[in-house]
Motif scaffolding. Structure first.
Motif, PDB file in Angstrom:
ATOM      1  N   ALA A 277       0.819  -1.220   0.000  1.00 19.34           N
ATOM      2  CA  ALA A 277       0.000   0.000   0.000  1.00 19.34           C
ATOM      3  C   ALA A 277       0.849   1.265   0.000  1.00 19.34           C
ATOM      4  O   ALA A 277       2.061   1.237   0.262  1.00 19.34           O
ATOM      5  CB  ALA A 277      -0.907   0.002   1.233  1.00 19.34           C
ATOM      6  N   LYS A 278       0.210   2.398  -0.276  1.00 11.11           N
ATOM      7  CA  LYS A 278       0.849   3.700  -0.084  1.00 11.11           C
ATOM      8  C   LYS A 278       1.329   3.802   1.360  1.00 11.11           C
ATOM      9  O   LYS A 278       0.610   3.429   2.294  1.00 11.11           O
ATOM     10  CB  LYS A 278      -0.142   4.833  -0.347  1.00 11.11           C
ATOM     11  CG  LYS A 278      -0.629   4.961  -1.779  1.00 11.11           C
ATOM     12  CD  LYS A 278      -1.630   6.094  -1.896  1.00 11.11           C
ATOM     13  CE  LYS A 278      -2.185   6.215  -3.315  1.00 11.11           C
ATOM     14  NZ  LYS A 278      -3.186   7.320  -3.417  1.00 11.11           N
ATOM     15  N   THR A 279       2.530   4.291   1.536  1.00 10.86           N
ATOM     16  CA  THR A 279       3.213   4.393   2.840  1.00 10.86           C
ATOM     17  C   THR A 279       3.418   3.034   3.503  1.00 10.86           C
ATOM     18  O   THR A 279       3.803   2.962   4.665  1.00 10.86           O
ATOM     19  CB  THR A 279       2.469   5.316   3.840  1.00 10.86           C
ATOM     20  OG1 THR A 279       1.259   4.682   4.286  1.00 10.86           O
ATOM     21  CG2 THR A 279       2.146   6.664   3.215  1.00 10.86           C
ATOM     22  N   GLY A 280       3.176   1.949   2.763  1.00  9.31           N
ATOM     23  CA  GLY A 280       3.351   0.616   3.319  1.00  9.31           C
ATOM     24  C   GLY A 280       4.805   0.199   3.364  1.00  9.31           C
ATOM     25  O   GLY A 280       5.697   0.865   2.816  1.00  9.31           O
ATOM     26  N   THR A 281       5.034  -0.923   4.009  1.00 11.71           N
ATOM     27  CA  THR A 281       6.394  -1.436   4.199  1.00 11.71           C
ATOM     28  C   THR A 281       6.530  -2.821   3.599  1.00 11.71           C
ATOM     29  O   THR A 281       5.691  -3.694   3.839  1.00 11.71           O
ATOM     30  CB  THR A 281       6.752  -1.502   5.696  1.00 11.71           C
ATOM     31  OG1 THR A 281       6.705  -0.182   6.249  1.00 11.71           O
ATOM     32  CG2 THR A 281       8.147  -2.082   5.903  1.00 11.71           C
ATOM     33  N   CYS A 282       7.591  -3.012   2.825  1.00 14.81           N
ATOM     34  CA  CYS A 282       7.938  -4.331   2.281  1.00 14.81           C
ATOM     35  C   CYS A 282       9.221  -4.799   2.960  1.00 14.81           C
ATOM     36  O   CYS A 282      10.232  -4.085   2.945  1.00 14.81           O
ATOM     37  CB  CYS A 282       8.127  -4.241   0.767  1.00 14.81           C
ATOM     38  SG  CYS A 282       8.608  -5.806  -0.004  1.00 14.81           S
ATOM     39  N   VAL A 283       9.171  -5.977   3.575  1.00 13.11           N
ATOM     40  CA  VAL A 283      10.322  -6.527   4.297  1.00 13.11           C
ATOM     41  C   VAL A 283      10.924  -7.668   3.495  1.00 13.11           C
ATOM     42  O   VAL A 283      10.226  -8.613   3.119  1.00 13.11           O
ATOM     43  CB  VAL A 283       9.905  -7.023   5.694  1.00 13.11           C
ATOM     44  CG1 VAL A 283      11.077  -7.717   6.391  1.00 13.11           C
ATOM     45  CG2 VAL A 283       9.395  -5.868   6.535  1.00 13.11           C
ATOM     46  N   LEU A 284      12.211  -7.580   3.242  1.00 10.86           N
ATOM     47  CA  LEU A 284      12.925  -8.606   2.487  1.00 10.86           C
ATOM     48  C   LEU A 284      13.631  -9.539   3.457  1.00 10.86           C
ATOM     49  O   LEU A 284      14.605  -9.158   4.110  1.00 10.86           O
ATOM     50  CB  LEU A 284      13.929  -7.957   1.536  1.00 10.86           C
ATOM     51  CG  LEU A 284      14.832  -8.875   0.738  1.00 10.86           C
ATOM     52  CD1 LEU A 284      14.033  -9.908  -0.031  1.00 10.86           C
ATOM     53  CD2 LEU A 284      15.717  -8.071  -0.203  1.00 10.86           C
ATOM     54  N   THR A 285      13.093 -10.763   3.572  1.00 14.58           N
ATOM     55  CA  THR A 285      13.637 -11.765   4.478  1.00 14.58           C
ATOM     56  C   THR A 285      14.351 -12.884   3.730  1.00 14.58           C
ATOM     57  O   THR A 285      15.333 -13.441   4.209  1.00 14.58           O
ATOM     58  CB  THR A 285      12.510 -12.358   5.349  1.00 14.58           C
ATOM     59  OG1 THR A 285      11.966 -11.316   6.165  1.00 14.58           O
ATOM     60  CG2 THR A 285      13.007 -13.463   6.247  1.00 14.58           C
ATOM     61  N   GLY A 286      13.872 -13.239   2.522  1.00 15.51           N
ATOM     62  CA  GLY A 286      14.474 -14.319   1.751  1.00 15.51           C
ATOM     63  C   GLY A 286      15.885 -13.990   1.312  1.00 15.51           C
ATOM     64  O   GLY A 286      16.233 -12.829   1.062  1.00 15.51           O
TER      65      GLY A 286
END
Length: 374
Positions: A277-286
């Motif tokens: 989403a807008k202002t959302g957060t994507c976390v890269l764990t892989g």
């Protein structure tokens, strides 16, 4: 002592169980009789060269067992204690540790070098050849000698198989949702990849009170399992998730997106950001290859929609701090770790275990040891 271990001698070859010798603990070290070892995709990355390490290497960085010997200057750990192994030690004194980022302890810089933290020598040998234990642990062996900062004491009523994957999969995945993504009640969370780490992230989102928990995985069996662990919606791919997620979220998309695939590729970033989403957060764990620096990302939309992309190691926490919290959730029945362990294997069947992982047959496979191994 002489024992055995699953060694990698050359890239793109299977692990081979060979005789090895484990050194006794020196100052600040303990020796552990291993009862169970988790089979993480990160160890498979050793075989492909995606994670470079000096060969031969002893695999395994998830494990649990019983302390059998204690070196000098070790306090709070005694013979007979049940422990898990932390794949990143936490010294508590370096700048990252002092800032509260124990998962980024400066000792992590030497973990793939093969030399013990305590004195800079090798603890594992195959004949006269020095062996590099994965993350200075090497849980794919019935015994190990490790630094005290890699050891976390646990209650003796926790099964060793369960405890083993609390060394990596559970804290890394769970913390990616609760610490790094900081999932809040009522949010929509998308989990991409629901193996051991992804299923732990999914549970972290559920326990944090997420309204919609969306699991994305090409494997139908894993999607079915995700529903049992609390997913509200499942889809086979990120592309196929876009339209239904628009409907589910009334066009807002996911507040938090967590990429937990076993083999990370650069093109996954843009796909995941579309779901965010807008202002959302994507976390890269892989994890992907250390040599892969190519990422696909629409920079205009990344900027104009004010999204955040964050990395994640060890769930952004510390095993010494988070393990008591996770064991408490496990004992209360809120955190389901036991059902994440799909199959157990003997050490000699390690390559079958990794084939099962590649074939998508396991959430987590675990190697178990017994009297015949010790």
């Amino acid at each position: 002592m002489k024992t055995k271990g699953a060694l990698l001698w050359e890239l793109n070859t299977p692990f081979r169980v060979d005789e090895i010798e484990i050194g006794d603990p020196v100052d600040d070290e303990v020796q552990i009789r291993v009862h169970a070892a988790g089979m993480c995709h990160s160890d498979y990355h050793l075989t492909t060269g995606a994670t470079p390490i000096a060969l031969p290497a002893l695999g395994g960085h998830e494990g649990a067992g019983v302390v059998t010997k204690v070196g000098r200057n070790v306090s709070g750990i005694e013979e007979g204690d049940h422990v898990i192994l932390a794949f990143i030690p936490a010294c508590g004194e370096c700048p990252p540790c002092l800032k509260g980022y124990r998962s980024l302890c400066d000792r992590g810089a030497v973990l793939l070098g093969g030399k013990a933290i305590a004195d800079g020598t090798s603890r594992v040998h195959a004949g006269t050849t020095e062996v590099s234990p994965m993350n200075l642990l090497g849980t794919f062996a019935p015994y190990m000698t490790v630094h005290k900062d890699s050891v976390v004491k646990i209650d003796k009523d926790i099964p060793f198989e369960t405890a083993a994957i609390m060394g990596c999969a559970v804290p890394t995945g769970f913390g990616s949702a609760t610490n790094v993504a900081d999932v809040q009640p009522g949010e929509t969370v998308a989990i991409i990849g629901v193996g051991g780490i992804g299923m732990s992230a999914l549970q972290g989102a559920v326990i944090s009170g997420a309204r919609n928990v969306i699991a994305i995985d090409p494997n139908e069996w894993k999607r079915d399992q995700a529903i049992k662990f609390g997913a509200t919606h499942v889809y086979p791919s990120m592309a196929e998730a876009i339209a239904p997620m628009i409907d589910v979220t009334h066009g807002l998309m996911a507040d938090k997106t967590i990429i937990a695939v076993g083999d990370m590729k650069g093109e996954y970033i843009e796909e995941a950001m579309i779901l965010t989403a807008k202002t959302g957060t994507c976390v890269l764990t892989g994890m992907g290859s250390m040599m892969d620096a190519d990422v696909k990302l629409n920079m205009f939309l990344f900027t104009m929609l004010q999204k955040t992309l964050k990395g994640n190691i060890f769930g952004g926490g510390s095993s010494h701090v988070d393990t008591p919290k996770l064991t408490g959730l496990y004992k209360s029945g809120l955190l389901n770790i036991d059902d994440m362990i799909t199959r157990t294997y003997r050490l000699e069947d390690i390559n079958q275990g990794y084939q099962d992982m590649l074939d998508g047959n396991n959430i987590r496979g675990v190697i178990t040891f017994d009297e015949a191994d010790w």
